[in-house]
Enzyme design. Structure first.
Site, PDB file in Angstrom:
ATOM      1  N   GLY A  36       2.047   2.269  -2.341  1.00 47.49           N
ATOM      2  CA  GLY A  36       1.151   1.212  -1.901  1.00 47.49           C
ATOM      3  C   GLY A  36       1.063   0.091  -2.924  1.00 47.49           C
ATOM      4  O   GLY A  36       0.991  -1.092  -2.574  1.00 47.49           O
ATOM      5  N   THR A  37       1.089   0.449  -4.187  1.00 45.76           N
ATOM      6  CA  THR A  37       1.001  -0.552  -5.251  1.00 45.76           C
ATOM      7  C   THR A  37       2.149  -1.555  -5.132  1.00 45.76           C
ATOM      8  O   THR A  37       1.947  -2.768  -5.238  1.00 45.76           O
ATOM      9  CB  THR A  37       1.039   0.161  -6.628  1.00 45.76           C
ATOM     10  OG1 THR A  37      -0.093   1.027  -6.710  1.00 45.76           O
ATOM     11  CG2 THR A  37       1.009  -0.827  -7.781  1.00 45.76           C
ATOM     12  N   ASN A  53     -11.744   1.984  -1.087  1.00 43.07           N
ATOM     13  CA  ASN A  53     -11.413   3.365  -1.449  1.00 43.07           C
ATOM     14  C   ASN A  53     -12.604   4.133  -2.005  1.00 43.07           C
ATOM     15  O   ASN A  53     -12.650   5.352  -1.912  1.00 43.07           O
ATOM     16  CB  ASN A  53     -10.245   3.407  -2.439  1.00 43.07           C
ATOM     17  CG  ASN A  53     -10.357   2.390  -3.538  1.00 43.07           C
ATOM     18  OD1 ASN A  53     -10.521   1.199  -3.291  1.00 43.07           O
ATOM     19  ND2 ASN A  53     -10.281   2.853  -4.772  1.00 43.07           N
ATOM     20  N   GLN A 104      -6.310   2.617   2.606  1.00 39.89           N
ATOM     21  CA  GLN A 104      -7.301   3.635   2.989  1.00 39.89           C
ATOM     22  C   GLN A 104      -7.610   3.598   4.483  1.00 39.89           C
ATOM     23  O   GLN A 104      -8.212   4.535   5.001  1.00 39.89           O
ATOM     24  CB  GLN A 104      -8.606   3.447   2.198  1.00 39.89           C
ATOM     25  CG  GLN A 104      -8.480   3.723   0.722  1.00 39.89           C
ATOM     26  CD  GLN A 104      -8.215   5.192   0.407  1.00 39.89           C
ATOM     27  OE1 GLN A 104      -8.381   6.081   1.234  1.00 39.89           O
ATOM     28  NE2 GLN A 104      -7.778   5.463  -0.821  1.00 39.89           N
ATOM     29  N   SER A 163       0.174   3.408   2.343  1.00 43.21           N
ATOM     30  CA  SER A 163       0.729   4.363   1.388  1.00 43.21           C
ATOM     31  C   SER A 163       0.765   5.752   2.003  1.00 43.21           C
ATOM     32  O   SER A 163      -0.233   6.204   2.577  1.00 43.21           O
ATOM     33  CB  SER A 163      -0.141   4.367   0.126  1.00 43.21           C
ATOM     34  OG  SER A 163       0.314   5.368  -0.756  1.00 43.21           O
ATOM     35  N   GLY A 164       1.916   6.425   1.853  1.00 40.09           N
ATOM     36  CA  GLY A 164       2.102   7.725   2.499  1.00 40.09           C
ATOM     37  C   GLY A 164       1.114   8.793   2.059  1.00 40.09           C
ATOM     38  O   GLY A 164       0.613   9.559   2.875  1.00 40.09           O
ATOM     39  N   HIS A 165       0.816   8.834   0.738  1.00 35.04           N
ATOM     40  CA  HIS A 165       0.069  10.010   0.258  1.00 35.04           C
ATOM     41  C   HIS A 165      -1.397  10.030   0.680  1.00 35.04           C
ATOM     42  O   HIS A 165      -2.105  11.001   0.412  1.00 35.04           O
ATOM     43  CB  HIS A 165       0.260  10.217  -1.251  1.00 35.04           C
ATOM     44  CG  HIS A 165      -0.436   9.253  -2.144  1.00 35.04           C
ATOM     45  ND1 HIS A 165      -1.560   9.594  -2.855  1.00 35.04           N
ATOM     46  CD2 HIS A 165      -0.161   7.982  -2.471  1.00 35.04           C
ATOM     47  CE1 HIS A 165      -1.937   8.545  -3.590  1.00 35.04           C
ATOM     48  NE2 HIS A 165      -1.107   7.564  -3.370  1.00 35.04           N
ATOM     49  N   THR A 217      18.516   2.068  -2.997  1.00 44.10           N
ATOM     50  CA  THR A 217      18.845   3.093  -1.998  1.00 44.10           C
ATOM     51  C   THR A 217      17.571   3.757  -1.513  1.00 44.10           C
ATOM     52  O   THR A 217      16.705   4.127  -2.315  1.00 44.10           O
ATOM     53  CB  THR A 217      19.824   4.123  -2.607  1.00 44.10           C
ATOM     54  OG1 THR A 217      20.975   3.408  -3.041  1.00 44.10           O
ATOM     55  CG2 THR A 217      20.225   5.175  -1.580  1.00 44.10           C
ATOM     56  N   CYS A 241      -8.548   6.228 -10.045  1.00 46.77           N
ATOM     57  CA  CYS A 241      -8.013   5.532 -11.214  1.00 46.77           C
ATOM     58  C   CYS A 241      -9.072   5.359 -12.297  1.00 46.77           C
ATOM     59  O   CYS A 241      -8.740   5.208 -13.458  1.00 46.77           O
ATOM     60  CB  CYS A 241      -7.463   4.170 -10.811  1.00 46.77           C
ATOM     61  SG  CYS A 241      -6.339   4.306  -9.447  1.00 46.77           S
TER      62      CYS A 241
END
Ligand code: PLP
Length: 385
Positions: A72-73, A151, A179, A199-201, A237, A325
Site C-alpha cells: 500500500g505504501t 486506520n 483500510q 493493500s493485500g495484507h 517482474t 506503526c
C-alpha cells in the site's frame, strides 16, 4: 495456554486458507515468468490478468485501471509522485493531519524539497470540513490526497463528495483506501476518483502486495521504471503468487461484504457496548456513525495503553495502541491529537479491530479479561499516587 485472540486486524489480517491454496501452485510448479512468450509463461500471465479482473470487480472498475504494487505504501507514494510529475507549475499538495505515515512522511519529505503542503485538520469526531478542503485547492494544486477510512479510529471520510469537489476544481484526487477496501462497498464506475490505493495484507492476503487504481481519465507517470510490466505502468517482474493471492482475497472480500457489515459489525458492537457497560470512564474515539464496521478506538481514563497492551498480551489478546506503526513508541497518536484530544486521552486509547475470522467466544473472553486488566492498572496507579 489458551489460543491467541487476534483483535488487531487493522494492523494485518490472518491469511484465508482459500487464499493460500490459490497462491501455492505459483510458489511451486507454476514458476514461469509472465513476460515469457511460450505457453508456460502465458499461463502465468493469464493468472495475473484474472487477479486484476477480480480486484477490479471488488472496486467496480475496469481491469485495465489496476496496477499491482509491492504494498500500500508504494501505491500511495506512486499516486502522489505521478501527479507531481505532470506539470511543473502545479506542485502544491493538499492532505490531512490524520493520514497514515505513508502519506504524512512522504509529504514531509516533499516539503523539505520545496513543495508546499496544506495539512487539513479534523474536528473532534475525526471529520474533515469540506468547505475548508475546497478553499485549500489552488490553481497550482497538483493533488488532493485523503484517506477513505482512518486506520486508528475507523472514521470514514465522505470520499465521493471530496472527489466531486476535486473534479469541479480540476484537481487530481487520490484516496488511501487501504483500510476501507473489503470492509465497505466501493463502486468506482462513474465516480470522480483518479487514484485509489489498497493493500493485500488488510484483506486476509499475504503482506507485500498492493494495488493502485488509476482511472482511465488520469495520466500516470510510473514510479518504478524497468521492463515495461503492468502495461508499462510499473517495472519489475510481477510477484505472481502474491498477485494471485490478492485476486482471490478480493473475490472472497466481495462475497463476504454482507457478513462484514452485519456479523463483523455485530461482534465489534457487542465488544464495544460490553466495554462501555462494564468499565467506568471509557469513551469511544471518533464519529460512531460514519465508521468502519470492524474498528473500535476506546479511551480509558487514567490508563497508559502500553501497560494494558502488555497485560492483554500476557493473556493472549492482541490489540493496538494507536496505529501499528506508532505502537511501541511513547508518542501520543497524531490522529487522536489532531482530533483535539489531550496527551492523556491519546495515551489511554486502544484500538480493537475485528475480522470475519473472529468469533463470539473470542469477544466473550476479551470482555472477561479487559475489565480485570483495567481495574488492576487503575488500582496500581491509585496506590502509587
Ligand atoms: N495506509 C493505511 C491507512 C494503512 O493502514 C496502512 C497499513 O497499516 C498503509 C497505508 C500501508 O500499507 P502497507 O503496509 O501495505 O505498505
Amino acid at each position: 495456554m489458551e489460543p491467541l485472540i487476534y483483535l488487531d486486524n487493522n494492523a494485518t489480517t490472518p491469511l484465508d486458507p482459500a487464499v493460500v491454496a490459490e497462491m501455492l501452485p505459483f510458489l511451486t510448479e507454476l514458476y514461469g515468468n509472465p513476460s515469457s512468450a511460450y505457453g508456460f509463461g502465458k499461463k502465468i500471465a493469464e493468472a495475473v490478468e484474472q487477479a486484476r479482473s477480480r480486484v477490479a470487480a471488488l472496486l467496480g472498475c475496469d481491469a485495465r485501471e489496476i496496477i499491482f504494487t509491492s504494498c500500500g505504501t508504494e501505491a500511495n507514494n506512486a499516486a502522489i509522485n505521478s501527479a507531481l510529475s505532470l506539470d511543473p507549475d502545479r506542485q502544491h499538495v493538499v492532505t490531512t493531519k490524520v493520514e497514515h505515515s505513508s502519506i504524512t512522511k512522504h509529504c514531509e519529505a516533499l516539503a523539505k524539497r520545496g513543495h508546499e503542503i496544506t495539512w487539513l485538520g479534523v474536528d473532534e469526531t475525526g471529520q474533515v470540513d469540506l468547505a475548508e478542503l475546497e478553499r485549500a485547492i489552488r490553481p497550482d494544486t497538483a493533488i488532493v490526497s485523503t484517506m477513505w477510512a482512518n486506520n486508528e479510529t475507523g472514521v470514514l471520510f465522505p470520499i465521493q463528495k471530496i472527489a466531486e469537489i476535486c473534479h469541479r476544481k480540476k484537481t487530481i484526487f487520490h484516496t488511501d483506501a487501504i483500510q476501507a477496501v473489503g470492509k465497505i462497498p466501493i463502486s468506482l464506475a462513474g465516480s470522480h476518483l483518479n487514484f485509489l490505493s489498497l493493500s493485500g495484507h488488510k484483506l486476509h492476503c499475504p503482506k507485500g502486495v498492493g494495488a493502485l487504481y488509476v482511472s482511465r481519465r488520469t495520466r500516470f507517470t510510473p514510479f518504478l521504471i524497468g521492463g515495461g510490466q503492468e502495461h508499462g505502468k510499473r517495472g519489475g517482474t510481477e510477484n505472481v503468487a502474491s498477485i494471485v493471492a490478492l485476486g482471490k482475497a478480493a473475490e472472497l472480500a466481495g462475497a463476504a461484504m454482507e457478513e462484514e457489515n452485519t456479523s463483523v459489525r455485530a461482534l465489534r458492537d457487542r465488544f464495544e457496548n460490553g466495554v462501555l457497560e462494564t468499565i467506568a470512564d471509557t469513551h469511544i474515539n471518533g464519529d460512531r456513525e460514519h465508521r468502519l464496521p470492524n474498528t473500535s478506538s476506546i479511551a480509558f481514563d487514567e490508563i497508559e495503553s502500553e501497560a494494558v497492551l502488555m497485560l492483554l498480551d500476557n493473556a493472549g489478546i492482541c490489540c493496538s495502541a494507536g496505529s501499528a506503526c506508532t505502537a511501541g513508541s511513547l508518542h501520543p497518536s497524531h490522529v487522536l491529537k489532531a482530533m483535539g484530544f489531550s496527551n492523556d486521552r491519546a495515551r489511554g486509547s486502544l484500538r480493537f479491530s475485528f475480522s470475519r475470522l473472529n468469533t463470539e467466544t473470542e469477544v466473550a473472553r476479551a470482555l472477561h479479561t479487559l475489565p480485570r486488566v483495567i481495574s488492576k492498572l487503575r488500582e496500581m496507579s491509585t496506590l502509587a499516587a
